[in-house]
Design a protein around this motif. Structure first.
Motif, short mmCIF file in Angstrom:
data_model
loop_
_atom_site.label_atom_id
_atom_site.label_comp_id
_atom_site.label_asym_id
_atom_site.label_seq_id
_atom_site.Cartn_x
_atom_site.Cartn_y
_atom_site.Cartn_z
N MET A 190 0.85 -1.20 0.00
CA MET A 190 0.00 0.00 0.00
C MET A 190 0.89 1.24 0.00
O MET A 190 1.77 1.40 0.84
CB MET A 190 -0.92 0.00 1.22
N ASN A 191 0.63 2.11 -0.94
CA ASN A 191 1.49 3.26 -1.21
C ASN A 191 0.82 4.53 -0.68
O ASN A 191 -0.08 5.07 -1.31
CB ASN A 191 1.73 3.35 -2.72
N ILE A 192 1.27 4.95 0.48
CA ILE A 192 0.74 6.17 1.11
C ILE A 192 1.88 7.19 1.18
O ILE A 192 2.65 7.22 2.16
CB ILE A 192 0.18 5.88 2.52
N PRO A 193 2.04 8.01 0.16
CA PRO A 193 3.13 8.99 0.20
C PRO A 193 2.86 10.07 1.25
O PRO A 193 1.70 10.40 1.54
CB PRO A 193 3.11 9.61 -1.21
N TRP A 194 3.95 10.60 1.81
CA TRP A 194 3.84 11.76 2.69
C TRP A 194 4.68 12.89 2.10
O TRP A 194 5.60 12.65 1.33
CB TRP A 194 4.30 11.43 4.11
N THR A 195 4.31 14.10 2.46
CA THR A 195 5.10 15.26 2.05
C THR A 195 5.92 15.74 3.24
O THR A 195 5.68 15.34 4.38
CB THR A 195 4.18 16.40 1.58
N ALA A 196 6.88 16.60 2.96
CA ALA A 196 7.75 17.09 4.05
C ALA A 196 6.94 17.78 5.13
O ALA A 196 7.31 17.73 6.31
CB ALA A 196 8.81 18.02 3.48
N ASP A 197 5.81 18.41 4.74
CA ASP A 197 5.00 19.09 5.76
C ASP A 197 3.91 18.18 6.32
O ASP A 197 3.02 18.66 7.03
CB ASP A 197 4.41 20.40 5.21
N GLY A 198 3.99 16.88 6.03
CA GLY A 198 3.14 15.92 6.73
C GLY A 198 1.80 15.62 6.10
O GLY A 198 0.93 15.03 6.75
N ARG A 199 1.62 15.97 4.84
CA ARG A 199 0.36 15.61 4.16
C ARG A 199 0.46 14.17 3.66
O ARG A 199 1.49 13.75 3.15
CB ARG A 199 0.12 16.53 2.96
N LEU A 200 -0.64 13.45 3.77
CA LEU A 200 -0.72 12.06 3.30
C LEU A 200 -1.68 11.98 2.13
O LEU A 200 -2.60 12.78 2.01
CB LEU A 200 -1.21 11.16 4.43
N SER A 201 -1.47 10.99 1.27
CA SER A 201 -2.40 10.79 0.15
C SER A 201 -2.51 9.31 -0.16
O SER A 201 -1.69 8.49 0.26
CB SER A 201 -1.95 11.58 -1.07
N TRP A 202 -3.57 8.98 -0.91
CA TRP A 202 -3.85 7.59 -1.30
C TRP A 202 -3.17 7.34 -2.64
O TRP A 202 -3.71 7.70 -3.69
CB TRP A 202 -5.35 7.36 -1.40
N GLY A 203 -2.00 6.71 -2.62
CA GLY A 203 -1.27 6.46 -3.86
C GLY A 203 -1.68 5.17 -4.53
O GLY A 203 -2.37 4.33 -3.95
N GLU A 204 -1.27 5.05 -5.79
CA GLU A 204 -1.45 3.78 -6.51
C GLU A 204 -0.28 2.86 -6.18
O GLU A 204 0.80 3.32 -5.81
CB GLU A 204 -1.51 4.03 -8.01
N PRO A 205 -0.46 1.56 -6.34
CA PRO A 205 0.64 0.64 -6.02
C PRO A 205 1.85 0.87 -6.91
O PRO A 205 1.72 1.29 -8.07
CB PRO A 205 0.03 -0.74 -6.29
N VAL A 206 3.03 0.58 -6.38
CA VAL A 206 4.26 0.60 -7.19
C VAL A 206 4.76 -0.82 -7.43
O VAL A 206 5.73 -1.03 -8.13
CB VAL A 206 5.37 1.44 -6.51
N SER A 207 4.08 -1.79 -6.85
CA SER A 207 4.51 -3.18 -6.96
C SER A 207 4.19 -3.73 -8.35
O SER A 207 3.43 -3.14 -9.11
CB SER A 207 3.81 -4.02 -5.89
N THR A 208 4.77 -4.88 -8.68
CA THR A 208 4.59 -5.50 -10.00
C THR A 208 4.07 -6.92 -9.80
O THR A 208 4.23 -7.51 -8.72
CB THR A 208 5.93 -5.55 -10.75
N PRO A 209 3.46 -7.51 -10.84
CA PRO A 209 2.91 -8.86 -10.69
C PRO A 209 4.00 -9.86 -10.27
O PRO A 209 5.08 -9.90 -10.85
CB PRO A 209 2.38 -9.18 -12.09
N GLY A 210 3.68 -10.63 -9.25
CA GLY A 210 4.62 -11.64 -8.76
C GLY A 210 5.64 -11.12 -7.78
O GLY A 210 6.39 -11.91 -7.19
N SER A 211 5.68 -9.83 -7.58
CA SER A 211 6.63 -9.32 -6.58
C SER A 211 6.14 -9.71 -5.19
O SER A 211 4.98 -10.05 -4.99
CB SER A 211 6.80 -7.80 -6.72
N TYR A 212 7.06 -9.67 -4.24
CA TYR A 212 6.68 -10.17 -2.92
C TYR A 212 7.44 -9.47 -1.80
O TYR A 212 8.46 -8.82 -2.03
CB TYR A 212 6.92 -11.69 -2.83
N ALA A 213 6.91 -9.62 -0.60
CA ALA A 213 7.60 -9.25 0.63
C ALA A 213 7.74 -10.51 1.46
O ALA A 213 6.82 -11.34 1.51
CB ALA A 213 6.81 -8.20 1.40
N GLU A 214 8.88 -10.68 2.11
CA GLU A 214 9.10 -11.88 2.91
C GLU A 214 9.34 -11.47 4.35
O GLU A 214 10.19 -10.62 4.64
CB GLU A 214 10.29 -12.67 2.36
#
Lengths: 242, 242
Positions: B182-206
């Motif tokens: 889940m891609n939730i970018p923040w700005t230097a002044d602390g704003r948050l936004s709902w980003g799109e995924p940066v992951s790719t098909p088949g990528s993983y976290a272990e």
């Protein structure tokens, strides 16, 4: 003697903040704040309740009332929780609030929501400089163990539950708190650090109740990290329900 | 037909991701991943379990084992929780973890800790691009109400509790989740936004288990905000305990 520089006559009895790891004694903790208004700030006449150094306090608040939380000596973090009056399983949620106001820290006008997404408190006024943390867990016994403390150390988690118990209440968990006056700076690349307070003696944050609720505070007993100032002195704070 | 571009023969049966608000059907959800290793990544042979689209799954994991969470179709957020095997009142805590690794987002090598400050999971490997959120609450029915949904909407909170129930377990609250991919970018002044995924098909976290634990996942059914991609398509994901 620590001189309180904000000119609050009500605070004269609080000129001896508990320091180091001393326990804050329970006392007659409600007084009347006749002059809780440093120059340029809104005057208020309301009973003041002490949050003793290193201890917690809770109170019932009705929708529409405001809770003024005073950083009496200027350097004291006050962990703050709120619960729906009728159900302590509904609580002010920092993770739901971040999703609601889309910021890493609240500003005046922002409302906190519960774990059922209902507005519960709004930051209505703030003379403290605006550094309030919504990222860090309340301190607990295990936290002090990691910091090298052996034996019991006062902690905000226990203070929360003790304060609720004084009202005959219990909560099923320890929600992530609103850490009033706690300065946790972030960098653009997402590093966090334990900052010193930017608040001043007598400065305050005022929270408006958006529902009937129970509010709970802990005057954070952290005396190892610099969040209550580099001298590691923990003090009382005060609040008033207006 | 959605073509899975990561060359995983094990994933052929997953070429029809559930879209829109369709419910993911329960099925024979364990297969063997003979080739879960796109070029340049570490090969693995282990049973794969499906996290059906818009649904949850939980599993018991022993200390020292690793859990590979595969973003099968590349755009699916997977809300993730972990509980101590012997006590579901001890859970992976985002607020305690931020205080532990002092960052707004985890990186490889960082350990998450529980609400009792014990390491529970370490992010051991990550091919997803590294955007994982630890700030936002799991979605719930009330959240979709605020977004204009009338009637029931699948949600991660219910998925968590249903997944635990399948193991005969219950948790006393809904902890703030680790939102994998889940891609939730923040700005230097602390704003948050709902980003799109940066992951790719088949990528993983272990994730490496640092204690015996129960892990729970929800393939997030969010189809209004762009966190699962702007098309609002929610898909299955997979995991393997190695």
């Amino acid at each position: 003697m620590a001189v309180v520089s904000c000119g609050l006559s009500v605070l004269r009895s609080a000129e001896h903040p508990a320091g180091g790891r001393a326990h804050g004694a329970r006392q007659d903790d409600t007084r009347h704040g006749e002059a809780l208004a440093p120059e340029g700030e809104r005057p208020m006449t309301a009973p003041l309740t002490t949050i003793p150094a290193r201890r917690g306090r809770a109170a019932r608040v009705r929708r529409g009332q405001r809770i003024r939380v005073v950083n009496t000596h200027g350097t004291q973090v006050v962990d703050t929780w709120a619960f729906a009056a009728e159900d302590t399983a509904e609580w002010m949620s920092m993770e739901a609030s971040r999703a609601y106001f889309l910021k890493l820290a609240p500003a005046v006008g922002d409302s906190f929501v519960t774990n059922r997404r209902r507005p519960i408190l709004t930051l209505a006024e703030d003379t403290s400089g605006g550094a309030h943390d919504i990222l860090m867990a309340a301190c607990d016994a295990e936290r002090y163990g990691l910091l090298g403390v052996t034996g019991y150390h006062d902690n905000c988690r226990d203070n929360l539950h003790a304060a609720l118990k004084e009202l005959g209440l219990a909560a099923p968990a320890t929600p992530s708190p609103l850490n009033l006056f706690m300065n946790i700076p972030w960098t653009a690349d997402g590093r966090l650090s334990w900052g010193e307070p930017v608040s001043t003696p007598g400065s305050y944050a005022e929270l408006q109740a958006e529902m009937d609720l129970v509010i709970a505070f802990s005057a954070c007993p952290q005396d190892i990290l610099p969040i209550n100032g580099r001298r590691g002195i923990t003090t009382e704070a005060h609040f008033a329900v207006i």
